[in-house]
Design an enzyme around this catalytic site. Sequence first.
Site, PDB file in Angstrom:
ATOM      1  N   CYS A  54       0.951  -1.260   0.080  1.00  0.00           N
ATOM      2  CA  CYS A  54       0.124  -0.096  -0.053  1.00  0.00           C
ATOM      3  C   CYS A  54       1.012   1.237  -0.022  1.00  0.00           C
ATOM      4  O   CYS A  54       1.813   1.373   0.792  1.00  0.00           O
ATOM      5  CB  CYS A  54      -0.847  -0.106   1.231  1.00  0.00           C
ATOM      6  SG  CYS A  54      -1.799   1.487   1.198  1.00  0.00           S
ATOM      7  N   CYS A  58       0.417   5.355   6.958  1.00  0.00           N
ATOM      8  CA  CYS A  58      -0.366   5.267   8.029  1.00  0.00           C
ATOM      9  C   CYS A  58       0.576   4.408   9.104  1.00  0.00           C
ATOM     10  O   CYS A  58       1.168   3.465   8.754  1.00  0.00           O
ATOM     11  CB  CYS A  58      -1.753   4.177   7.992  1.00  0.00           C
ATOM     12  SG  CYS A  58      -2.817   4.455   6.677  1.00  0.00           S
ATOM     13  N   CYS A  61       0.569   0.673  10.357  1.00  0.00           N
ATOM     14  CA  CYS A  61       0.356  -0.335   9.305  1.00  0.00           C
ATOM     15  C   CYS A  61       1.335  -0.989   8.748  1.00  0.00           C
ATOM     16  O   CYS A  61       2.291  -0.436   7.933  1.00  0.00           O
ATOM     17  CB  CYS A  61      -0.565   0.283   8.151  1.00  0.00           C
ATOM     18  SG  CYS A  61      -1.229  -0.978   7.083  1.00  0.00           S
ATOM     19  N   CYS A  98     -15.381 -11.026   5.914  1.00  0.00           N
ATOM     20  CA  CYS A  98     -14.982  -9.696   5.677  1.00  0.00           C
ATOM     21  C   CYS A  98     -13.511  -9.934   4.673  1.00  0.00           C
ATOM     22  O   CYS A  98     -12.798 -10.947   5.003  1.00  0.00           O
ATOM     23  CB  CYS A  98     -14.457  -8.864   6.936  1.00  0.00           C
ATOM     24  SG  CYS A  98     -15.844  -8.614   7.685  1.00  0.00           S
ATOM     25  N   CYS A 129     -18.593  -8.322   3.936  1.00  0.00           N
ATOM     26  CA  CYS A 129     -18.217  -6.938   4.359  1.00  0.00           C
ATOM     27  C   CYS A 129     -16.807  -6.924   3.515  1.00  0.00           C
ATOM     28  O   CYS A 129     -15.944  -7.988   3.154  1.00  0.00           O
ATOM     29  CB  CYS A 129     -17.853  -6.997   5.848  1.00  0.00           C
ATOM     30  SG  CYS A 129     -16.845  -5.441   6.399  1.00  0.00           S
ATOM     31  N   CYS A 189     -19.257   0.107   8.431  1.00  0.00           N
ATOM     32  CA  CYS A 189     -18.653  -0.490   9.710  1.00  0.00           C
ATOM     33  C   CYS A 189     -17.363   0.514   9.605  1.00  0.00           C
ATOM     34  O   CYS A 189     -16.611   0.543   8.938  1.00  0.00           O
ATOM     35  CB  CYS A 189     -17.891  -1.887   9.206  1.00  0.00           C
ATOM     36  SG  CYS A 189     -16.907  -2.603  10.361  1.00  0.00           S
ATOM     37  N   ARG A 261     -17.254  -3.765  18.066  1.00  0.00           N
ATOM     38  CA  ARG A 261     -16.513  -5.059  17.636  1.00  0.00           C
ATOM     39  C   ARG A 261     -15.372  -5.076  18.653  1.00  0.00           C
ATOM     40  O   ARG A 261     -14.624  -3.807  18.440  1.00  0.00           O
ATOM     41  CB  ARG A 261     -16.434  -5.150  16.336  1.00  0.00           C
ATOM     42  CG  ARG A 261     -15.405  -6.245  15.913  1.00  0.00           C
ATOM     43  CD  ARG A 261     -15.315  -6.499  14.554  1.00  0.00           C
ATOM     44  NE  ARG A 261     -16.622  -6.825  13.880  1.00  0.00           N
ATOM     45  CZ  ARG A 261     -16.920  -6.522  12.735  1.00  0.00           C
ATOM     46  NH1 ARG A 261     -16.360  -5.763  11.774  1.00  0.00           N
ATOM     47  NH2 ARG A 261     -18.350  -6.697  12.305  1.00  0.00           N
TER      48      ARG A 261
END
Length: 356
Positions: A54, A58, A61, A98, A129, A189, A261
């Site tokens: 990616c 972030c 991450c 998901c 999801c 979500c 969650r």
Amino acid sequence: MTALRHDWTREEVLALFDLPFADLLHRAQQVHREHFDANAVQVSTLLSIKTGGCPEDCAYCPQSARYATGLKAEKLMTLDVVLDKARQAKAAGATRFCMGAAWRSPKDKDVGKVAEMVGAVKSLGLETCATLGMLSGEQAQTLKAAGLDYYNHNLDTAPEFYGDIIKTREYQDRLDTLEHVRHAGMKTCCGGIVGMGETRDQRAGLLQTLANLPEHPASVPINRLVQVAGTPLAGTALLDPFEFVRTIAVARLLMPQSMVRLSAGRAEMNDELQALCFLAGANSIFYGEKLLTTGNPDVEHDQALFRRLGIHPMQVVEQSSTVHADIVEADIAGCGGGNCGESRPGGACSDTELAA
């Protein structure tokens, strides 16, 4: 019945955080019981269908190409592989599947491939999801047409702390994607990550922002930072466990009808801490060995914890070929009369490493 609000002030949210611990949990449990079976937990499984590489920065991450975390970038999984994983997840007791991909924003051709996966997974009787990064309005419509039930796109943290964690995407970009998802008719979500060095005021700011969205997210993943060597947040001071439980409880009070969650970071939580989180109003987990690229408690341990606590899994109902979120008690084979089941959250690169 507790009324839904979208006008919380920061002072009101902080006042909830400041309550004595027992009083806060008592209030959260009361609200939880108004809307849910207090002994039922929704079980999901998260699969990373495209790992690593990616371009975003972030700070938490390991899937960011900017950090040396030892994670190898992989191509998008094939439909057959994803469908096989979904069958395994359903057999293990998951009711929602998901799919997370480490993209900043998917290309239209990739959205088409994911849409095909969504239709195939949904045909198994699972809720679906996805977390794929930023979406355009047209891409959201494509996924909705394929039958996607939920789209995960986290806010991560409070607006004023966001720039300390991510510089390659604006806060408004996240809000825009959520608007596209809502406009398409999918459920959102959306949650965040705590333990990234933020203050209590900033944790309150995250929950305030979530609760003041035009619609409360259907699912609110509360992720506890998983520190990965090579990322900028490795070595961050650990969040006090009781503060994490407080965050769960305040989320329940602010968003009474949302699924809260217990997400990333469960592998580092003992059974007692998880039990406190359920008492505070958490009623959803990710189930399986991985949360995208970070570990998760194994299925057998989760099932044993459910039995010890007298918790049973929620189940989705399928009517007219449409999977929806009506909840019934499920008797999952091999789970001691249904008193088992669990799930894990995830997300990578803003949404796929820590947040489905």
